[in-house]
Scaffold this motif. Structure first.
Motif, PDB file in Angstrom:
ATOM      1  N   THR A   1       9.019 -38.473 -27.324  1.00 52.73           N
ATOM      2  CA  THR A   1       9.236 -38.897 -26.055  1.00 52.73           C
ATOM      3  C   THR A   1       8.763 -37.731 -24.935  1.00 52.73           C
ATOM      4  O   THR A   1       9.247 -36.910 -25.438  1.00 52.73           O
ATOM      5  CB  THR A   1      10.284 -39.322 -25.884  1.00 52.73           C
TER       6      THR A   1
ATOM      7  N   THR B   1      10.069 -37.494 -22.111  1.00 53.59           N
ATOM      8  CA  THR B   1      11.235 -37.194 -21.241  1.00 53.59           C
ATOM      9  C   THR B   1      12.298 -36.046 -21.964  1.00 53.59           C
ATOM     10  O   THR B   1      13.173 -35.865 -21.264  1.00 53.59           O
ATOM     11  CB  THR B   1      12.190 -38.434 -20.956  1.00 53.59           C
ATOM     12  N   ARG B   2      11.602 -35.535 -22.825  1.00 50.48           N
ATOM     13  CA  ARG B   2      12.480 -34.417 -23.410  1.00 50.48           C
ATOM     14  C   ARG B   2      11.583 -33.030 -23.261  1.00 50.48           C
ATOM     15  O   ARG B   2      10.338 -33.414 -23.550  1.00 50.48           O
ATOM     16  CB  ARG B   2      12.813 -34.707 -24.913  1.00 50.48           C
ATOM     17  N   HIS B   3      12.129 -32.053 -23.122  1.00 55.80           N
ATOM     18  CA  HIS B   3      11.331 -30.914 -22.848  1.00 55.80           C
ATOM     19  C   HIS B   3      10.605 -30.547 -24.068  1.00 55.80           C
ATOM     20  O   HIS B   3       9.573 -30.160 -24.104  1.00 55.80           O
ATOM     21  CB  HIS B   3      12.207 -29.600 -22.369  1.00 55.80           C
ATOM     22  N   ASP B   4      11.226 -30.682 -25.315  1.00 50.53           N
ATOM     23  CA  ASP B   4      10.654 -30.682 -26.608  1.00 50.53           C
ATOM     24  C   ASP B   4       9.901 -31.639 -27.146  1.00 50.53           C
ATOM     25  O   ASP B   4       9.552 -31.647 -28.466  1.00 50.53           O
ATOM     26  CB  ASP B   4      11.665 -30.040 -27.531  1.00 50.53           C
ATOM     27  N   LYS B   5       9.839 -32.853 -26.384  1.00 58.25           N
ATOM     28  CA  LYS B   5       9.202 -34.020 -26.745  1.00 58.25           C
ATOM     29  C   LYS B   5      10.293 -34.833 -27.874  1.00 58.25           C
ATOM     30  O   LYS B   5       9.736 -35.546 -28.736  1.00 58.25           O
ATOM     31  CB  LYS B   5       7.895 -33.934 -27.425  1.00 58.25           C
ATOM     32  N   GLY B   6      11.331 -34.084 -28.096  1.00 60.15           N
ATOM     33  CA  GLY B   6      12.230 -34.972 -28.972  1.00 60.15           C
ATOM     34  C   GLY B   6      11.913 -34.493 -30.611  1.00 60.15           C
ATOM     35  O   GLY B   6      12.365 -34.988 -31.337  1.00 60.15           O
TER      36      GLY B   6
ATOM     37  N   ARG C   1      13.043 -28.447 -18.857  1.00 51.45           N
ATOM     38  CA  ARG C   1      14.335 -29.049 -18.979  1.00 51.45           C
ATOM     39  C   ARG C   1      15.078 -29.468 -17.782  1.00 51.45           C
ATOM     40  O   ARG C   1      15.707 -30.305 -17.763  1.00 51.45           O
ATOM     41  CB  ARG C   1      15.205 -27.866 -19.833  1.00 51.45           C
TER      42      ARG C   1
ATOM     43  N   SER D   1      15.832 -33.353 -16.405  1.00 51.65           N
ATOM     44  CA  SER D   1      17.149 -33.995 -16.290  1.00 51.65           C
ATOM     45  C   SER D   1      17.346 -34.259 -14.812  1.00 51.65           C
ATOM     46  O   SER D   1      18.014 -35.483 -14.725  1.00 51.65           O
ATOM     47  CB  SER D   1      18.219 -32.866 -16.585  1.00 51.65           C
TER      48      SER D   1
ATOM     49  N   ASP E   1      15.686 -38.030 -15.046  1.00 53.06           N
ATOM     50  CA  ASP E   1      16.957 -38.975 -15.494  1.00 53.06           C
ATOM     51  C   ASP E   1      17.941 -39.256 -14.375  1.00 53.06           C
ATOM     52  O   ASP E   1      18.330 -40.582 -14.438  1.00 53.06           O
ATOM     53  CB  ASP E   1      17.579 -38.470 -16.685  1.00 53.06           C
TER      54      ASP E   1
END
Length: 306
Positions: A61, A63-68, A111, A115, A118
Motif C-alpha cells: 500500500t 498509504t504507509r511510508h514503507d509501503k507496508g 510518515r 498520517s 488519513d
C-alpha cells in the motif's frame, strides 16, 4: 474442463488428500500420485488465531511510508523476556525503539504526510482508492522535490483534490480546505503547480457528479435526481455549463427539479448543502429556465405551492 480417467473415460474422479492421489471412482485406477499439497498445514477458528499463525505480511500500500513492507520486532509478545538477563532485555527494548525510528528525511516526511492524509480522508469519508491515489501523487511530488518551500499540509490537500477529480468523487476546494485547515487559495495554487509539474491531465468537473450527493443531503427522491440530470444535459447542449462553477449549476438544477417534482426546497437550503450563495443559485436558475424554456412550468409549480 473436468479431468477424465485415461482408462475408462469416466469424469467421476476424486482427490485423496491423505495419499495425495487422484483416483477414478469407477474403475479405481490411480490417475496421479505424489501430488503437492499447496494448502496451508494449519487451521484457525477465529481472527486472533489466523493473525498469530499467518506467516505473510500485509498487502502493498502507498498509504504507509514503507509501503507496508517492513516488519516489527517483538510483535508476538514478551512472554520469554523474563528468561533473559537484564542487559539482554535492555538491548531488546533498545533495538525495538531504534527499529521504529525512521532514518531518512524523506521517510519522516512521508510518515507525517500520510498520517495527515488519513485524518483528512476520514473527515471527508473518502474511499480507499482515493487515499491510494493521493499517496502516490504525494510520493511523486516528494521525489521531484516539489514539496520544498511549501507546507506539507497544502501539498497533501492539493494531491487529495487531484485524486478526487481523477476518480470523479465530487469534493469541492472549500470542503478540503475546511478539513485540512489550509486556505483555499493556497490549496488551489499548489494544486495547479503539482498537476503542471507532474503532467497530470484532468478533465473539468461536471455538475452531474454533484447531483447525487447534494440530493441525498436534501433527502430528495431519485425522480428529482433524474430530472436534475436531464436539465443539466440540456444545459450542456445549450452551452450553459462551461465557464461557470459546477456546484452552482448543480445547485440550480436541483432547485428547479425539486420545484417541478413537488418536492420543493428553498434556495437557502440548497445553498447550504452546495456551499454556494443564494445569489449564485438565482443567477444560474434564471439562465436555466430562460434558455431551456421552462419558465412557464416553474411559474405553474410555484403557483401550486402557494
Amino acid at each position: 474442463m473436468a479431468e477424465k480417467c485415461p482408462e475408462c473415460n469416466s469424469e467421476s474422479v476424486s482427490f485423496d488428500s491423505k495419499r495425495a492421489e487422484t483416483v477414478c471412482n469407477k474403475c479405481g485406477i490411480v490417475i496421479d500420485e505424489r501430488q503437492i499439497d499447496t494448502t496451508q498445514e494449519w487451521r484457525a477458528f477465529d481472527y486472533e488465531q489466523r493473525k498469530k499463525r499467518d506467516r505473510t505480511g500485509s498487502f502493498l500500500t502507498y498509504t504507509r511510508h514503507d509501503k507496508g513492507l517492513s516488519t516489527s520486532i517483538g510483535d508476538q509478545g514478551y512472554s520469554d523476556l523474563y528468561k533473559l538477563s537484564p542487559s539482554k532485555r535492555a538491548s531488546f527494548y533498545r533495538l525495538k525503539r531504534w527499529h521504529k525510528q525512521v532514518s531518512t528525511a524523506t521517510e519522516r516526511n512521508l510518515r507525517f504526510a500520510l498520517s495527515e492524509l488519513d485524518r483528512i480522508s476520514s473527515t471527508l469519508s473518502l474511499p480507499k482508492n482515493i487515499r491510494e491515489t493521493t499517496a502516490l501523487i504525494y510520493r511523486k511530488a516528494v521525489t521531484k522535490g516539489l514539496v520544498r518551500g511549501r507546507s506539507m499540509e497544502s501539498v497533501v490537500a492539493a494531491a487529495l483534490y487531484a485524486a478526487c477529480r481523477k476518480h470523479n468523487v465530487p469534493r469541492t476546494l472549500d470542503e478540503i480546505a475546511e478539513a485540512s485547515n489550509v486556505k483555499k487559495r493556497e490549496i488551489g495554487r499548489t494544486y495547479r503547480f503539482i498537476t503542471r509539474e507532474l503532467k497530470i491531465r484532468l478533465l473539468p468537473t461536471s455538475p452531474i457528479d454533484y447531483i447525487s450527493r447534494f440530493s441525498s443531503s436534501l433527502k430528495l427522491s431519485p425522480l428529482v435526481q433524474e430530472e436534475a440530470i436531464k436539465i443539466l444535459k440540456q444545459a450542456q447542449e445549450h452551452d450553459l455549463v462551461s465557464g461557470r462553477g459546477p456546484t452552482g449549476v448543480a445547485a440550480a438544477a436541483i432547485y428547479v427539479s425539486s420545484t417541478l417534482s413537488n418536492e420543493k426546497r428553498t434556495q437557502r437550503e440548497v445553498a447550504e448543502v452546495a456551499g454556494v450563495t443564494e445569489v449564485t443559485i438565482r443567477n444560474r436558475y434564471k439562465e436555466l429556465i430562460e434558455e431551456l424554456g421552462i419558465a412557464d412550468k416553474m411559474s405553474e409549480a410555484s403557483a401550486k405551492d402557494d
